[in-house]
Design an enzyme around this catalytic site. Structure first.
Site, mmCIF file in Angstrom:
data_model
loop_
_atom_site.group_PDB
_atom_site.id
_atom_site.type_symbol
_atom_site.label_atom_id
_atom_site.label_comp_id
_atom_site.label_asym_id
_atom_site.label_seq_id
_atom_site.Cartn_x
_atom_site.Cartn_y
_atom_site.Cartn_z
ATOM 1 N N GLU A 284 0.759 -1.106 0.061
ATOM 2 C CA GLU A 284 0.002 0.120 -0.087
ATOM 3 C C GLU A 284 1.044 1.346 0.121
ATOM 4 O O GLU A 284 0.560 2.295 -0.502
ATOM 5 C CB GLU A 284 -0.926 0.100 1.037
ATOM 6 C CG GLU A 284 -2.262 -0.595 0.820
ATOM 7 C CD GLU A 284 -3.529 -0.231 2.138
ATOM 8 O OE1 GLU A 284 -3.117 0.369 3.082
ATOM 9 O OE2 GLU A 284 -4.534 -0.504 1.847
ATOM 10 N N HIS A 305 8.469 -26.622 -0.910
ATOM 11 C CA HIS A 305 7.846 -27.853 -1.506
ATOM 12 C C HIS A 305 6.744 -27.751 -2.454
ATOM 13 O O HIS A 305 5.966 -28.466 -2.897
ATOM 14 C CB HIS A 305 7.519 -29.103 -0.436
ATOM 15 C CG HIS A 305 8.545 -29.560 0.205
ATOM 16 N ND1 HIS A 305 9.059 -30.595 -0.063
ATOM 17 C CD2 HIS A 305 9.490 -28.912 1.173
ATOM 18 C CE1 HIS A 305 10.137 -30.886 0.697
ATOM 19 N NE2 HIS A 305 10.383 -29.857 1.480
ATOM 20 N N LYS A 419 -14.343 0.368 -3.519
ATOM 21 C CA LYS A 419 -15.368 0.819 -2.708
ATOM 22 C C LYS A 419 -16.394 1.576 -3.299
ATOM 23 O O LYS A 419 -17.629 1.512 -2.990
ATOM 24 C CB LYS A 419 -14.601 1.670 -1.467
ATOM 25 C CG LYS A 419 -13.633 0.822 -0.575
ATOM 26 C CD LYS A 419 -13.177 1.745 0.782
ATOM 27 C CE LYS A 419 -12.059 1.213 1.527
ATOM 28 N NZ LYS A 419 -11.685 2.413 2.276
HETATM 29 O O1 PA5 Z 1 -3.157 1.675 5.837
HETATM 30 C C1 PA5 Z 1 -4.450 1.943 5.726
HETATM 31 O O2 PA5 Z 1 -4.770 3.350 5.884
HETATM 32 C C2 PA5 Z 1 -5.419 1.128 5.420
HETATM 33 O O3 PA5 Z 1 -5.221 -0.227 5.052
HETATM 34 C C3 PA5 Z 1 -6.404 0.766 6.513
HETATM 35 O O4 PA5 Z 1 -5.661 0.360 7.791
HETATM 36 C C4 PA5 Z 1 -7.427 0.205 6.321
HETATM 37 O O5 PA5 Z 1 -8.199 0.492 5.077
HETATM 38 C C5 PA5 Z 1 -8.702 0.159 7.623
HETATM 39 O O6 PA5 Z 1 -9.182 1.190 7.483
HETATM 40 P P1 PA5 Z 1 -9.588 1.842 8.991
HETATM 41 O O7 PA5 Z 1 -8.621 1.712 10.033
HETATM 42 O O8 PA5 Z 1 -10.189 3.366 8.679
HETATM 43 O O9 PA5 Z 1 -11.006 0.998 9.202
#
Ligand code: PA5
Length: 448
Positions: A284, A305, A419
């Site tokens: 990310e 394996h 989303k």
């Molecule tokens: O790194 C990030 O910000 C995202 O991957 C969030 O961790 C994930 O989408 C969850 O979001 P939230 O904590 O707002 O529910």
């Protein structure tokens, strides 16, 4: 103190020290941008100094809440997705035994998918248990988390009536989001997340610390490890700075040698969840504008394996990083047998951990011979302290590495696309136009 070391011997068959040195200046500059808050995404740098600023009172409060949960529950249900659960899950699986003998209650994770099969089983499992809920969402609006929380809330209310709210613990933004509104309105015990710490950089805040404490992990030691990592890695010169070297080397391979994939491998199965956390952190942070190494994780020797064939001999676009430990927690001897029918007596001078260590050395050499550059992240032994250190090491590397790649390591705009489509197809108000377009596409697909 240097509790995690990067051994980069295994890349020197492919690139020279001079080439690594050619990245020294820009890597140091990337670090300076973080320290001086002058780089992309600089509004999300709270994690950089968080372990040095979290107060004893905050840690004590987490421990007190955790004591209360332990007193009245058999199970803590942690609801969250992405950065709101992966770090805690990694800590629990690494730091606790597979079949626990220690104190601390069971922690299970929920709300990290829309799977009705999984949800059904969680509810069935909780039927005859006393449980509490820790719902975690930085934004307070994530659908997976919110839906799971709604489902669990109704079960909690049926089971505990007016006392249900005493079993709900919220971690979210101090002011924003539906979850914050709900928590304030219902009077749930809550922890506020610093708004300058993004999800995947939040494991060392109450996001990760509360589930860890409930599971019996000494969170003060975790924080101490992260503090020492910060104090060392922010100040150490390039050639002694494991985080900077790691960031530089992976970028050299990606940018100059067309390597597309980084495999993080370990020879300990309890590292699977840590791999998931690492995958999110790097995937990310770096995977944007059609750039970035694709992060994937393997557990050896299990995966030797299966996918091991590809690593050894498939397309040569892979680099590998292996996490290794000098000391194991438990060891067992391999027994000698008089008859030796299974022809294994040659191993009876070794313990099982020694065999695992030799398997690692053998694999590293084979992979280098198969033209896979290998780095080793060497950890003395695994405990709360080194977990905190390792987490900080990787977070700092990811941030520096993102800057070297020229991307903002702290946003994740790409995640919004699925989303938007999902909201439109689920009739969320405000998405009507997109819904029309998507339904036309689905209609075309079905009729072709
Ligand atoms: O790194 C990030 O910000 C995202 O991957 C969030 O961790 C994930 O989408 C969850 O979001 P939230 O904590 O707002 O529910």
């Amino acid at each position: 103190m240097r509790s995690v070391k990067l051994n980069y011997q295994g890349v020197l068959n492919f690139i020279s020290k001079d080439e690594i040195n050619s990245y020294k200046e820009k890597t140091e500059e990337a670090l300076q941008k973080l320290i001086t808050k002058t780089g992309l995404g600089n509004e999300y740098l709270g994690w950089l100094n968080y372990s040095n600023t979290i107060t004893d009172e905050e840690i004590d409060r987490i421990n007190q809440v955790s004591d209360k949960i332990k007193q009245n529950s058999d199970v803590l249900v942690v609801i969250g997705i992405g950065g709101s659960y992966l770090g805690a899950k990694a800590a629990l699986s690494i730091l606790r035994d597979y079949y626990p003998t220690q104190n601390g209650i069971e922690v299970i994770f929920f709300g990290n998918s829309f799977s009705s099969n999984y949800a059904y089983e969680v509810l069935r499992y909780l039927e005859h248990k006393e449980f509490s809920v820790n719902v975690i969402s930085k934004s307070g609006t994530t659908t997976e988390t919110a839906v799971a929380f709604r489902i669990i809330r109704s079960i909690l209310h049926k089971k505990y009536g007016s006392k249900a709210k005493e079993r709900i613990y919220v971690v979210t933004d101090e002011y924003k989001g539906a979850l914050r509104k709900l928590a304030n309105k219902e009077g749930y015990v809550s922890f506020s997340l610093p708004n300058d710490v993004g999800g995947r950089y939040s494991v060392l805040t109450s996001v990760g610390l509360l589930p860890m404490a409930v599971n019996g992990i000494d969170i003060k030691k975790v924080i101490q490890g992260a503090k020492d990592a910060q104090n060392y890695l922010i100040n150490a010169p390039f050639w002694e700075n494991d985080a900077l070297l790691y960031a530089a080397i992976r970028n050299i391979f990606h940018q100059n040698y067309r390597k597309d994939i980084e495999v993080l491998a370990s020879f300990e199965p309890n590292f699977t969840c840590f791999g998931e956390w690492w995958k999110q952190l790097f995937g990310e942070s770096e995977g944007k504008h059609h750039k970035g190494l694709f992060p994937t994780t393997l557990v050896y020797s299990t995966d030797l394996h299966s996918i091991g064939q590809y690593i050894q001999d498939g397309k040569r676009n892979i680099i590998e990083t292996i996490i290794s430990f000098d000391k194991v927690k438990y060891d067992i001897p391999i027994p000698y047998e008089k008859d030796n029918l299974d022809e294994l007596n040659y191993l009876s001078d070794f313990t099982l951990s020694k065999v695992n260590e030799i398997a690692r050395e053998a694999t590293i050499m084979a992979h280098i011979d198969g033209e896979v550059p290998v780095m080793e992240v060497q950890v003395a032994h695994l405990d709360e302290y080194t977990f905190g250190y390792l987490v900080y090491f990787f977070m700092l590397s990811a941030a520096v590495s993102g800057y070297l790649l020229g991307v903002n390591p702290f946003n994740q705009e790409g995640v919004e696309d699925y989303k938007r489509n999902m909201f439109a197809l689920l009739n969320k108000p405000g998405y009507e136009e997109l819904k029309r377009k998507l339904e036309a596409r689905l209609y075309e697909k079905d009729n072709n």
